[in-house]
Design an enzyme around this catalytic site. Sequence first.
Site, PDB file in Angstrom:
ATOM      1  N   CYS A  67       0.868  -1.183   0.000  1.00 53.72           N
ATOM      2  CA  CYS A  67       0.000   0.000   0.000  1.00 53.72           C
ATOM      3  C   CYS A  67       0.901   1.227   0.000  1.00 53.72           C
ATOM      4  O   CYS A  67       1.758   1.372   0.884  1.00 53.72           O
ATOM      5  CB  CYS A  67      -0.871  -0.021   1.249  1.00 53.72           C
ATOM      6  N   CYS A 181      -0.929   3.879  -6.266  1.00 52.81           N
ATOM      7  CA  CYS A 181      -1.842   3.277  -5.291  1.00 52.81           C
ATOM      8  C   CYS A 181      -2.043   1.862  -5.809  1.00 52.81           C
ATOM      9  O   CYS A 181      -2.310   1.671  -7.005  1.00 52.81           O
ATOM     10  CB  CYS A 181      -3.171   4.038  -5.266  1.00 52.81           C
TER      11      CYS A 181
HETATM   12  N1  DGL Z   1      -4.060   0.646  -1.687  1.00 60.65           N
HETATM   13  C1  DGL Z   1      -3.793   1.879  -1.023  1.00 60.65           C
HETATM   14  C2  DGL Z   1      -2.523   2.533  -1.602  1.00 60.65           C
HETATM   15  O1  DGL Z   1      -1.732   1.904  -2.276  1.00 60.65           O
HETATM   16  C3  DGL Z   1      -4.854   2.945  -0.983  1.00 60.65           C
HETATM   17  C4  DGL Z   1      -6.273   2.691  -0.760  1.00 60.65           C
HETATM   18  C5  DGL Z   1      -6.826   3.456   0.435  1.00 60.65           C
HETATM   19  O2  DGL Z   1      -7.112   4.669   0.327  1.00 60.65           O
HETATM   20  O3  DGL Z   1      -6.943   2.805   1.473  1.00 60.65           O
HETATM   21  O4  DGL Z   1      -2.279   3.691  -1.363  1.00 60.65           O
END
Ligand code: DGL
Length: 256
Positions: A67, A181
């Site tokens: 993430c 993301c």
């Molecule tokens: N998957 C998360 C990232 O890579 C973001 C999603 C969220 O806002 O929780 O930043």
Amino acid sequence: MFDSGVGGLTVLAALRRILPDAPVIYAADLAGLPYGKKTEAEVAARVCGLLGRMAERYHPRLICIACNTASTIALGMVRDVLEIPIVGTVPAIKPAAAMTRSGVIGLLGTEATIRQSYVDNLEREFASDKLLLRHAAPGLVDPAEAKLRGNPVDATQIERAVAGLLERPRANEIDTVVLACTHFPLLRDELQSVLGRDVALVDGAEGIARRIVALTEGQPFARSEPDSAITTGAFGQFERLARELAKLGIDEIREF
Ligand code: DGL
């Protein structure tokens, strides 16, 4: 492998391709989703607390924070408190800077990610001679979650989420977009239609998978139970991902 939701599955897919034998627990903090709308303090407290408890319970030999939001905010703190290797996911600005021909790069991330000094540092180090146009596209997170649960994606929602990037001065020169993301590569086709077929979409998944391979080199892997996915959130919502999880070799779904 840890994320706020399904985004980390894009990293897991890359890992499975090059390290199929490694047992994996996929952890989705659905109770905390979306991280992108939280403050730095909220994300840091949540990620450090959860990873500490998960590490105690499952004894992983390595943790991947799949993430960008969690990594750009809390990677250093998690490394300070846990004594195992922690691999983070940070915006793929370096490969994008190497790829761009026009010198104009777009970056799509969450609101929290695009304001991080971690991103300023990556830009300074690898793209100081390029124009990096950062754009918060939180409106892509829900469609990515919904898509993996089998719901159709509304193209206008995707258009709306990236419109602000395309309105920026010199946006017509963008030839490379960083998907900063981990949810966003799940909408690769949809994004490609909105941004244009000639625009290269770059994410960090392959690089992260290679880093995990390097850090576990020479270590034997043996699977004693099925790989599982755990969630902090509503179990019913998580269960709807069973088919997608099974495609990635995850056969058991549990609550954390
Ligand atoms: N998957 C998360 C990232 O890579 C973001 C999603 C969220 O806002 O929780 O930043």
